[in-house]
Scaffold this motif. Structure first.
Motif, PDB file in Angstrom:
ATOM      1  N   HIS A 141       0.634  -1.251  -0.072  1.00 31.28           N
ATOM      2  CA  HIS A 141      -0.092  -0.060   0.024  1.00 31.28           C
ATOM      3  C   HIS A 141       0.954   1.318   0.007  1.00 31.28           C
ATOM      4  CE1 HIS A 141       1.174  -0.033   4.293  1.00 31.28           C
ATOM      5  NE2 HIS A 141       0.761   1.139   4.256  1.00 31.28           N
ATOM      6  N   ASP A 143       1.139   5.459   1.535  1.00 30.50           N
ATOM      7  CA  ASP A 143       0.423   6.427   2.355  1.00 30.50           C
ATOM      8  C   ASP A 143       0.416   7.832   1.630  1.00 30.50           C
ATOM      9  OD1 ASP A 143       0.028   4.673   4.914  1.00 30.50           O
ATOM     10  OD2 ASP A 143       1.984   4.610   4.579  1.00 30.50           O
ATOM     11  N   HIS A 214       4.899   0.222   0.062  1.00 28.32           N
ATOM     12  CA  HIS A 214       5.655  -0.735   1.159  1.00 28.32           C
ATOM     13  C   HIS A 214       4.735  -1.513   1.595  1.00 28.32           C
ATOM     14  CE1 HIS A 214       3.777   2.900   3.156  1.00 28.32           C
ATOM     15  NE2 HIS A 214       3.843   2.064   4.262  1.00 28.32           N
TER      16      HIS A 214
HETATM   17 FE   LIG Z   1       1.917   2.577   5.440  1.00 27.72          FE
END
Ligand SMILES: [Fe+2]
Length: 307
Positions: A141, A143, A214
């Protein structure tokens, strides 16, 4: 005093911050708040309804196995025990807003980072405390903000991938920024050949460029980590430029690429994002994973499904 938090942050690390993957050393794992009793107390004090509680399978490709749950009736001690015996990932987001001691700790951490990184000014700090079971994982995913990940107890393996094609396509990045989906983006095992794998032990911290995908896999022990999200002026501008690119692609049929946007273009697009948001070009919705289990120490993996 803040010098004692980051012990090997030097000019090279400061210069690489936000631009490259960095692994550094810290001392937070020596603090009493991360002892068993400190963590049990934390699990009791953090508002239970705000706690993210998840379970998942072992296959890194099986992201559909990631589910949310509840633990309404367990004491902190019982929940801590269930994390040891089950496959549970507890995420206490915004701990710095909920708990005064974590507010103070977050200030200390960011003060240390800013003092030792010339020109760095962080904002919107959001400290998540992660307590997770042996072998638990977080799927591939990204961020939207910047992140520093501080390992306090146990060992986890973290794969860091560059925020660029083929690891991340513009369209998928925009989908996350526009909140059209969760933070998940497409993943293939072959991506691992282009990743930096970091074995994060207590006293180690990792950070990577904004939006770098990551994934994380715990080794065979309980893990405790702090995931601190934050923004800088530059990261806010980039996030908003991506938002604009997303609207340009979806509403205007254009094919923008964030890597091709120079500084001037990024700032212009960030300004346009404010207009797009005001005009409500895209519907904002925050997707919530339904809670489909309760933590039950007597069930397998401490997970009992609910209807
Ligand atoms: Fe993350």
């Amino acid at each position: 005093m803040t010098q004692t938090i980051l012990t090997d942050w030097d000019a090279a690390k400061a210069a690489a911050f936000e631009k490259e993957n960095i692994v550094a050393r810290h001392t937070l794992h020596q603090r009493e708040i991360f002892s068993d009793e400190g963590l049990i107390d934390l699990l009791d004090r953090y508002p239970r309804e705000a706690m993210g509680i998840y379970t998942m399978g072992l296959d890194p490709l099986d992201s559909k196995s990631f589910r949310a749950g509840n633990a309404p009736d367990l004491s902190g001690r019982e929940l801590f025990q269930a994390i040891h015996e089950g496959r549970i990932w507890v995420n206490m987001r915004k701990a710095n807003e909920h708990l005064p001691d974590y507010h103070a700790l977050t200030r200390e951490m960011f003060d240390a980072l800013e003092e030792q990184t010339p020109g760095l000014k962080t904002m919107k700090q959001d400290t998540s405390i992660l307590i997770s079971s042996p072998n638990a994982q977080v799927f591939y995913h990204l961020d939207v903000p910047l992140v520093t990940l501080w390992q306090v107890r146990g060992v986890k393996n973290v794969w860091l991938y560059p925020p660029e094609t083929p690891f991340l396509e513009d369209d998928d990045l925009e989908t996350v920024v526009l909140k059209e989906s969760e933070e998940e983006v497409p993943y293939a095992l072959s991506f691992d050949d282009g990743a930096q794998k970091v074995r994060l032990e207590p006293g180690m911290m990792a950070t990577w460029p904004q939006n770098g995908p990551h994934r994380i896999v715990n080794e065979d022990m309980v893990n405790v980590s702090l995931s601190c999200e934050f923004q800088t002026m530059k990261s806010v501008v980039r996030a908003n430029a991506i938002y604009t690119n997303g609207v340009l692609r979806r509403n205007f049929g254009l094919h923008p690429a964030i890597a091709k946007d120079g500084m001037l273009s990024l700032y212009a697009k960030a300004a346009i994002a404010r207009i797009f948001k005001k005009l409500k070009f895209r519907k904002a919705f925050a997707y919530q994973i339904p809670r489909t289990f309760v933590v039950d120490p007597t069930s397998e993996q401490a997970v009992r499904d609910i209807a």
